[in-house]
Write a protein that holds these residues in place. Structure first.
Motif, mmCIF file in Angstrom:
data_model
loop_
_atom_site.group_PDB
_atom_site.id
_atom_site.type_symbol
_atom_site.label_atom_id
_atom_site.label_comp_id
_atom_site.label_asym_id
_atom_site.label_seq_id
_atom_site.Cartn_x
_atom_site.Cartn_y
_atom_site.Cartn_z
ATOM 1 N N LEU A 1 1.017 -0.654 -0.328
ATOM 2 C CA LEU A 1 -0.152 0.474 -0.314
ATOM 3 C C LEU A 1 0.307 0.915 -0.503
ATOM 4 N N ASP A 2 2.219 1.420 0.377
ATOM 5 C CA ASP A 2 2.796 2.574 1.095
ATOM 6 C C ASP A 2 3.659 2.854 -0.703
ATOM 7 N N ASN A 3 4.031 1.795 -0.899
ATOM 8 C CA ASN A 3 4.821 1.363 -2.091
ATOM 9 C C ASN A 3 4.230 2.185 -3.512
ATOM 10 N N ALA A 4 3.404 0.640 -3.466
ATOM 11 C CA ALA A 4 2.346 1.136 -4.536
ATOM 12 C C ALA A 4 1.043 2.060 -4.623
ATOM 13 N N ILE A 5 0.772 2.207 -3.679
ATOM 14 C CA ILE A 5 0.133 3.355 -4.067
ATOM 15 C C ILE A 5 0.320 5.137 -3.565
ATOM 16 N N ILE A 6 0.665 4.983 -1.924
ATOM 17 C CA ILE A 6 1.091 6.446 -0.935
ATOM 18 C C ILE A 6 1.966 7.098 -2.153
ATOM 19 N N THR A 7 3.080 6.117 -2.363
ATOM 20 C CA THR A 7 4.276 6.985 -2.434
ATOM 21 C C THR A 7 4.373 7.779 -3.849
ATOM 22 N N PRO A 8 3.359 7.457 -5.388
ATOM 23 C CA PRO A 8 3.269 7.963 -6.123
ATOM 24 C C PRO A 8 2.247 8.233 -6.457
ATOM 25 N N LEU A 9 1.339 8.580 -5.521
ATOM 26 C CA LEU A 9 0.274 9.631 -5.621
ATOM 27 C C LEU A 9 0.989 10.730 -4.608
ATOM 28 N N LEU A 10 1.212 10.724 -3.148
ATOM 29 C CA LEU A 10 2.539 11.663 -3.180
ATOM 30 C C LEU A 10 3.391 12.464 -4.121
ATOM 31 N N VAL A 11 4.249 11.592 -4.841
ATOM 32 C CA VAL A 11 4.941 12.066 -6.301
ATOM 33 C C VAL A 11 4.320 13.056 -7.103
ATOM 34 N N LEU A 12 3.260 12.500 -7.473
ATOM 35 C CA LEU A 12 2.388 13.317 -8.499
ATOM 36 C C LEU A 12 1.763 14.008 -7.746
ATOM 37 N N ILE A 13 1.936 14.652 -6.635
ATOM 38 C CA ILE A 13 0.716 15.606 -6.225
ATOM 39 C C ILE A 13 1.781 16.637 -5.535
ATOM 40 N N SER A 14 2.957 16.297 -5.227
ATOM 41 C CA SER A 14 4.093 17.082 -5.236
ATOM 42 C C SER A 14 4.620 17.754 -6.965
#
Length: 137
Positions: A120-133
């Protein structure tokens, strides 16, 4: 204050009637009732002293009452350990197979949730944070 149920009211009424009958019986035969109360108190092994016992102890000289106070304190000190030992004998201990089986269930559950959180952290949350930032910059 909560209302009493019918059962509670019935029990209270029965207890009142029983006390009333005991008082009437005591009025007719005062000595046997006192003897019965003393015997039932000894059988119960009560932790608290009745007022009549404390009055009789206070009428004795001071040395005797101090000695009698020391002995119960010493007994009470080790009573806790006796109670613990008795309680531990009453425990239903699991068998070795039960312990191993449930330990395996716990380990498998920990592994499953650990992998779940990592994915959940590596596949969903991290890419989502990179996309938002990345959008903000």
């Amino acid at each position: 204050m909560a209302k009493k149920s019918k059962t509670q009211k019935a029990k209270a009424s029965a207890a009142r009637q029983q006390r009333k009958a005991e008082r009437e019986q005591e009025a007719l035969n005062p000595q046997p009732a006192v003897a019965e109360a003393a015997e039932s108190e000894k059988k119960k092994g009560s932790f608290f002293k009745k007022s009549s016992e404390s009055e009789s102890e206070s009428s004795d000289n001071g040395k005797a009452s101090k000695k009698s106070e020391d002995k119960p304190k010493k007994k009470k000190r080790f009573q806790f350990f006796r109670d613990v030992k008795a309680e531990m004998k009453r425990v239903t201990w699991p068998t070795r197979t039960d312990v191993l089986r449930w330990s395996g269930v716990v380990v498998v559950a920990l592994l499953f949730f650990g992998v779940f959180v990592a994915v959940l952290d590596n596949a969903i949350i991290t890419p989502l944070l990179v996309l938002i930032s990345g959008i903000g910059a």
